[in-house]
Design an enzyme around this catalytic site. Structure first.
Site, PDB file in Angstrom:
ATOM      1  N   THR A 202       0.797  -1.220   0.000  1.00 15.34           N
ATOM      2  CA  THR A 202       0.000   0.000   0.000  1.00 15.34           C
ATOM      3  C   THR A 202       0.838   1.282   0.000  1.00 15.34           C
ATOM      4  O   THR A 202       0.559   2.191  -0.778  1.00 15.34           O
ATOM      5  CB  THR A 202      -0.989  -0.019   1.179  1.00 15.34           C
ATOM      6  OG1 THR A 202      -2.078  -0.874   0.835  1.00 15.34           O
ATOM      7  CG2 THR A 202      -1.525   1.353   1.496  1.00 15.34           C
TER       8      THR A 202
ATOM      9  N   GLY B 150       3.817   1.206   8.945  1.00 15.33           N
ATOM     10  CA  GLY B 150       3.367   0.445  10.107  1.00 15.33           C
ATOM     11  C   GLY B 150       4.536   0.250  11.056  1.00 15.33           C
ATOM     12  O   GLY B 150       5.669   0.008  10.620  1.00 15.33           O
TER      13      GLY B 150
ATOM     14  N   ASN C  17       7.272  -6.438  13.710  1.00  9.53           N
ATOM     15  CA  ASN C  17       6.628  -5.194  13.291  1.00  9.53           C
ATOM     16  C   ASN C  17       5.152  -5.197  13.673  1.00  9.53           C
ATOM     17  O   ASN C  17       4.707  -5.996  14.496  1.00  9.53           O
ATOM     18  CB  ASN C  17       6.791  -5.016  11.781  1.00  9.53           C
ATOM     19  CG  ASN C  17       6.042  -6.081  11.004  1.00  9.53           C
ATOM     20  OD1 ASN C  17       6.116  -7.265  11.340  1.00  9.53           O
ATOM     21  ND2 ASN C  17       5.313  -5.692   9.980  1.00  9.53           N
ATOM     22  N   LEU C  18       4.392  -4.363  13.036  1.00  2.00           N
ATOM     23  CA  LEU C  18       2.967  -4.253  13.315  1.00  2.00           C
ATOM     24  C   LEU C  18       2.222  -5.561  13.077  1.00  2.00           C
ATOM     25  O   LEU C  18       1.277  -5.878  13.791  1.00  2.00           O
ATOM     26  CB  LEU C  18       2.369  -3.153  12.431  1.00  2.00           C
ATOM     27  CG  LEU C  18       0.862  -2.989  12.485  1.00  2.00           C
ATOM     28  CD1 LEU C  18       0.418  -2.519  13.859  1.00  2.00           C
ATOM     29  CD2 LEU C  18       0.397  -2.013  11.414  1.00  2.00           C
ATOM     30  N   CYS C  19       2.626  -6.317  12.069  1.00  2.00           N
ATOM     31  CA  CYS C  19       1.873  -7.514  11.680  1.00  2.00           C
ATOM     32  C   CYS C  19       2.670  -8.803  11.872  1.00  2.00           C
ATOM     33  O   CYS C  19       2.289  -9.846  11.346  1.00  2.00           O
ATOM     34  CB  CYS C  19       1.401  -7.388  10.241  1.00  2.00           C
ATOM     35  SG  CYS C  19       0.424  -5.907   9.925  1.00  2.00           S
ATOM     36  N   THR C  20       3.783  -8.742  12.576  1.00  2.89           N
ATOM     37  CA  THR C  20       4.589  -9.874  13.047  1.00  2.89           C
ATOM     38  C   THR C  20       5.308 -10.654  11.948  1.00  2.89           C
ATOM     39  O   THR C  20       5.766 -11.766  12.209  1.00  2.89           O
ATOM     40  CB  THR C  20       3.783 -10.861  13.932  1.00  2.89           C
ATOM     41  OG1 THR C  20       2.934 -11.677  13.121  1.00  2.89           O
ATOM     42  CG2 THR C  20       2.974 -10.148  14.985  1.00  2.89           C
ATOM     43  N   GLU C  21       5.458 -10.085  10.729  1.00  4.35           N
ATOM     44  CA  GLU C  21       6.160 -10.837   9.698  1.00  4.35           C
ATOM     45  C   GLU C  21       7.593 -10.354   9.488  1.00  4.35           C
ATOM     46  O   GLU C  21       8.375 -11.037   8.817  1.00  4.35           O
ATOM     47  CB  GLU C  21       5.390 -10.795   8.367  1.00  4.35           C
ATOM     48  CG  GLU C  21       5.566  -9.533   7.540  1.00  4.35           C
ATOM     49  CD  GLU C  21       4.640  -8.406   7.959  1.00  4.35           C
ATOM     50  OE1 GLU C  21       4.452  -7.447   7.183  1.00  4.35           O
ATOM     51  OE2 GLU C  21       4.098  -8.480   9.075  1.00  4.35           O
TER      52      GLU C  21
ATOM     53  N   THR D 176      -1.658  -8.661   3.642  1.00  2.57           N
ATOM     54  CA  THR D 176      -2.217  -8.251   2.341  1.00  2.57           C
ATOM     55  C   THR D 176      -3.698  -7.923   2.405  1.00  2.57           C
ATOM     56  O   THR D 176      -4.447  -8.178   1.460  1.00  2.57           O
ATOM     57  CB  THR D 176      -1.975  -9.308   1.228  1.00  2.57           C
ATOM     58  OG1 THR D 176      -2.852 -10.421   1.400  1.00  2.57           O
ATOM     59  CG2 THR D 176      -0.541  -9.769   1.200  1.00  2.57           C
ATOM     60  N   ALA D 177      -4.152  -7.333   3.489  1.00  4.16           N
ATOM     61  CA  ALA D 177      -5.584  -7.092   3.651  1.00  4.16           C
ATOM     62  C   ALA D 177      -6.161  -6.249   2.537  1.00  4.16           C
ATOM     63  O   ALA D 177      -7.281  -6.482   2.099  1.00  4.16           O
ATOM     64  CB  ALA D 177      -5.841  -6.407   4.994  1.00  4.16           C
ATOM     65  N   THR D 178      -5.419  -5.261   2.052  1.00  5.19           N
ATOM     66  CA  THR D 178      -5.955  -4.368   1.034  1.00  5.19           C
ATOM     67  C   THR D 178      -5.559  -4.797  -0.374  1.00  5.19           C
ATOM     68  O   THR D 178      -6.407  -4.834  -1.261  1.00  5.19           O
ATOM     69  CB  THR D 178      -5.454  -2.936   1.275  1.00  5.19           C
ATOM     70  OG1 THR D 178      -5.705  -2.567   2.622  1.00  5.19           O
ATOM     71  CG2 THR D 178      -6.170  -1.965   0.359  1.00  5.19           C
TER      72      THR D 178
END
Length: 971
Positions: free
Chosen positions: A358, A402, A586-590, A773-775
């Site tokens: 994004t 993020g 990070n924000l999404c743990t990856e 990859t939510a968006t």
């Protein structure tokens, strides 16, 4: 009995019944009502109250007691109906009388006033028959229908161009199986009226097509194409300075001319980098593929329209292929033959084989190209360092980053402060400040700032840290908007399994623990425990490791936080052990990158669309090699082009050059291969597909190193020693004395690649990470990341609104077996989008289309473990449990640790008490371009999935990334 909302009040109606409730406005300003004869009048909510009152009186009688109760009920229901209607409105939108009556019917059903609702439905049906009969009788004498007019932007009235409306709708339906223009046109015409604006005329067919998606998924493409027509009018008119419009067929020959004007407009308005205007525009424009505008589904296209396409004060002037080319040109700015590379990048993006993250889509080719997705920081243990970290968060979040913050160095509650000779208040008050900063800096108005705080399990504030997301307690010590995660060393898990004690420390007294892992951590930790026993350490606390573990899992169950992540696996398998320590994700743990006082880790993300690289025969190795090679070049370019908001981020990124190539569409790929997620074959495919991406990503980085040079900190890395991600499994196993269950199989020529890595080097310190990859998966129209589907028919919410989503693969399979009909649609709604309980569905389809909450958690963990062996970073792994329990949680997270996973993400659980129903008949969500509605017919109900954590058995609306409209910062 008179129940018509259109009817005037008869004199016989008692005053208490006839009068609108006192809190109901006589008119809603700015809203209009289209009557059945086409007349337009101001929208009058009082008539809704009158109609409802009559309905109740007809069913329940008119005693004084009944009248008082009815008055209160009607006031509440009227408020609901008006709120539902106005919520869908935008810029003075009109309502059709049928829409209003649909909302009344729905309000009665939701309020469980079933007898009144039944009477209302029967009355509507009878009135419809009477109107049809009257029309049929009057037909021979009827005059030609009056022609309608439409209002232009300047207020001029001109004849409504019905022929163009027909052409646009038929063009939108062309080439799509299972769709027809007639139902779209019929519904659209119903909402036309004399004096309709151009915007409302454009919206009418879009809204009409949306109502049909639940029965035929291809209407999602029809809706997208109709929205595209609206966008074309906006964009062409804005860049030309005069009113213009074009159909898709007409646009095919105009895209090149438009593109040149688009660039000039963007540059003039300081939205596009002037350097893009210095490309060979004719060559670039000739490469555009207008037909690719037609491949979007509605959700993806509406998302782009709302938040990605460039605009000036709300006037969008960027068409889809211009958007992809702008991103591609921005990424090719420093290439030698930048036109050739821009076209190569454009082809990859616009084909949907790969999608950049994004921030890259937002900012590439603009004056502030902040293209990176994730930033990791370590917070220092002093006020200057703490508030610098908060400021850095704000600067990094401003341009869509993020954040992951490592707060472990900050001393704990009760620790000594030398400067004041006082005691520290611990880390929690500062976390509150960071939480509020994330809300205040909302990423340029595009989405809410998002941050995750990490704390190691030995920190003396860990117990308070666990409570941060609770809805009870002192709100000054709560962070309702910040994500949190436990950073857990292996020694703690070993103490849990042994039933041993665990000691908590303040980091100012044990400063080296923060930078240690594996066996050195164990030795230092045990030495500090010995010092605590002799009184040499002042601030410490002994607890049972198992008790603390249970509390971690309890908080995870109740609040969704803190997440479970594993420090040792992240560090022992990090290629950059020589350059520093991974202190958090990070924000999404990856993301698993080093941080320090002078380095803020940065990662640049993008995802391969795995669904596009799979056929029924298997994985297309040649295609995935081509995709990954180009994608890695794009991601590497980000490092040099990127706009860095703080120097520590620039220093780190240029020194290590990490990128994070991930994947999406895994569930779609499984369904193409006819592999149920809960199967050994699916686990094996997770292994082989990730092996292919890993192999080609590493190979591409080697190629880039040969062309551009190694990354500066290459020497001393695991890469330089010929130790690839799969080889680092041995390091983790040795540190745990073999107590790890890991598969070591492979299928590709790793020995040759290993030698190339050693001799040529790597361009990037890290190459892979699987983000949520939510968006971007919505844009492409595939399943998110590695996620299983959580329903086959549902309403998805994001910042663009609520959208009907139907699994097109399931519909295709059911059609092939003659099972797709209105009854099946109804059954799917009734069973919350699950096929497992529908008797007519064959067993093989039930297995193939099992939803996330029907797949045993163990299968998700095992598949993730097989991917993890190929990854030099991590993956955002959500765990699903329909009926979680302490035992299930304990087993799942211990299995994740034992199988060598680096991190986990959300625990998602279904609330047993609340699955909200929403309809799909009508429109569904608040949009910017397309004003939508709340549900309009209870008989058409479909589930909005409640897949968020539980607190005391109830749903807690604080989930992220998969379905939260405000948290998409990793994509």
């Amino acid at each position: 009995m008179s129940l018509s909302i259109e009817a005037e009040r008869p004199a016989a109606v008692p005053p208490a019944a006839a009068a609108a409730p006192s809190n109901t406005p006589a008119h809603e300003p700015g809203y209009q009502l289209i009557r059945r004869n086409g007349a337009v009048t101001p929208f009058d909510p009082s008539k809704i109250a009158v109609a409802l009152t009559k309905a109740f009186l007809a069913v329940e009688g008119s005693s004084a007691a009944a009248s008082r109760r009815i008055h209160d009920v009607v006031a509440e229901l009227t408020e609901q109906v008006v709120a539902g209607l106005t919520r869908r409105a935008a810029n003075g939108r009109t309502f059709h009388i049928e829409d209003v009556q649909d909302q009344v019917e729905l309000a009665l059903m939701r309020g469980e006033h079933h007898k009144v609702a039944r009477a209302y439905v029967l009355y509507r049906a009878e009135r419809a028959r009477e109107r049809a009969k009257a029309v049929a009788e009057a037909k021979p004498a009827a005059a030609a229908a009056p022609s309608l007019q439409m209002k232009l932007a300047d207020g001029t009235l001109v004849p409504l161009d019905a022929a163009r409306l027909d052409k646009v709708v038929r063009e939108a339906c062309a080439g799509l199986d299972g769709v027809s223009s007639e139902p779209v046109l019929t519904e659209a015409r119903r909402n036309l009226y004399d004096g309709i604006s151009l915007d409302e005329l454009a919206l009418a067919p879009i809204l009409a097509a949306r109502t049909l998606i639940e029965s035929e998924p291809n209407y999602a493409k029809v809706s997208a194409r109709l929205l595209l027509d609206k966008l074309r009018r906006e964009a062409l008119s804005f860049v030309s300075g005069r009113a213009e419009q074009a159909t898709q067929g007409e646009m095919a020959g105009r895209y090149g001319e438009y593109f040149e004007a688009y660039l000039k407009t963007g540059i003039a308005n300081e939205l596009i980098d002037p350097e893009l205007g210095r490309f060979d525009i004719a060559r670039i424009a000739a490469a555009l593929k207008p037909e690719r505008d037609l491949q979007f589904d509605y959700l993806g296209f509406q998302t782009l329209y709302d938040r990605y396409f460039l605009h000036v004060r709300g006037n969008r002037f960027e068409l889809p292929q211009a958007f992809f080319m702008r991103v591609a040109m921005g990424l090719a700015l420093r290439e030698i033959d930048r036109e050739a590379r821009a076209i190569e990048f454009y082809d990859l993006l616009s084909s949907f084989d790969f999608m950049a993250s994004t921030p890259t889509l937002f900012n590439s080719g603009t004056l502030r190209p902040q293209l990176s997705s994730c930033f990791l920081t370590t917070v220092a243990d002093d006020l200057d360092g703490i508030f610098k970290a908060v400021k850095d968060n704000a600067l990094l979040a401003k341009y869509s980053g993020g954040l992951g913050n490592d707060w472990t160095p900050v001393r704990g509650l009760g620790a000594h402060i030398k400067g004041t000779n006082g005691e520290s208040q611990g880390v929690v008050p500062f976390l509150k400040v960071a939480n509020d900063t994330a809300i205040a800096v909302n990423q340029g108005g595009k989405r809410k700032g998002a941050v995750c705080a990490y704390l190691e399990t030995w920190h003396v504030d860990i117990e308070e840290f666990l409570d941060l997301r609770k809805n009870t307690g002192d709100d000054r010590r709560r962070t309702h908007d910040m994500n949190t995660a436990n950073w857990i060393p292996d020694l703690f898990m070993q103490r849990v399994e042994a039933g041993a004690d665990w000691t908590l420390f303040s980091p100012d007294e044990v400063p080296d623990l923060h930078d240690l892992y594996g066996k050195p951590f164990k030795a230092a930790y045990e030495a500090y425990e010995a010092k605590a026993a002799t009184g040499e350490i002042k601030v410490f606390k002994r607890v049972k490791a198992l008790d603390l573990w249970r509390r971690m899992l309890t908080m995870l169950f109740e609040t969704g936080h803190p997440w479970i992540t594993f420090k040792d696996a992240c560090n022992l398998r990090s290629p950059q052990q020589h350059a520093g320590v991974v202190h958090s994700s990070n924000l999404c743990t990856e993301i698993t990158l080093n941080t320090s006082a002078d380095e803020v880790a940065v990662c640049n993300l993008g995802s391969v669309n795995l669904a596009a690289h799979v056929t029924s025969e298997g994985l297309d190795q040649a295609r995935i090699a081509r995709t990954v090679k180009t994608a890695m070049r794009m991601l590497d370019n980000v490092v040099d082009i990127n706009f860095y908001t703080i120097p520590e981020a620039r220093r780190s990124n240029l020194r290590h050059r990490p990128v994070g190539l991930g994947l999406m569409g895994f569930q779609d790929a499984l369904q193409t291969l006819r592999l149920p997620a809960a199967s050994e074959e699916a686990v094996a495919f997770a292994d082989t597909s990730m092996e292919a991406i890993s192999f080609h990503a590493i190979s591409a980085s080697v190629d880039l190193a040969a062309e551009r040079g190694r990354y500066p900190s290459f020497d001393g890395s695991l890469w330089s020693k010929g130790i690839l991600p799969v080889d680092s499994l041995d390091i983790l196993s040795d540190a745990r004395d073999g107590d790890v269950e890991l598969d070591r199989s492979s299928t590709l020529d790793w020995e040759t690649l290993r030698e190339r890595v050693k001799t040529t080097g790597m361009r990037n310190s890290n190459t892979m990470a699987i983000a949520p990859t939510a968006t971007i998966s919505n844009i492409v129209g595939v399943s998110q990341s590695i996620e299983p589907s959580y329903s086959q028919l549902y309403v998805k919410a994001n910042m663009s609104g609520d959208f009907t989503v139907v699994n097109a693969g399931l519909v295709h399979d059911l059609k092939a077996r003659g099972l797709w009909d209105e009854v099946m649609v109804s059954d799917l709604k009734y069973y919350d989008g699950k096929v497992s309980q529908i008797d007519r569905v064959p067993a093989d389809l039930k297995a193939l289309y099992a939803t996330s909450f029907e797949i045993p958690t163990e299968w998700l963990i095992r598949a993730a473990a097989r991917r993890q062996k190929w990854l030099d970073q991590g993956q955002s792994l959500n765990l699903y449990m329909a009926q979680p329990s302490g035992r299930k949680l304990d087993e799942a997270y211990r299995l994740a640790w034992r199988l060598g996973l680096k991190t986990t993400y959300y625990l998602r659980a279904l609330s047993a008490t609340h699955v909200e129903k929403s309809t799909l008949k009508g429109t569904d969500g608040k949009l910017n371009a397309v004003s939508a509605s709340v549900p309009v017919a209870a008989k058409a109900a479909a589930p909005i999935i409640v897949d968020i954590p539980l607190e005391n058995g109830m749903a807690v609306p604080n989930a992220c990334s998969i379905d939260d409209p405000t948290c998409e910062a990793c994509q």
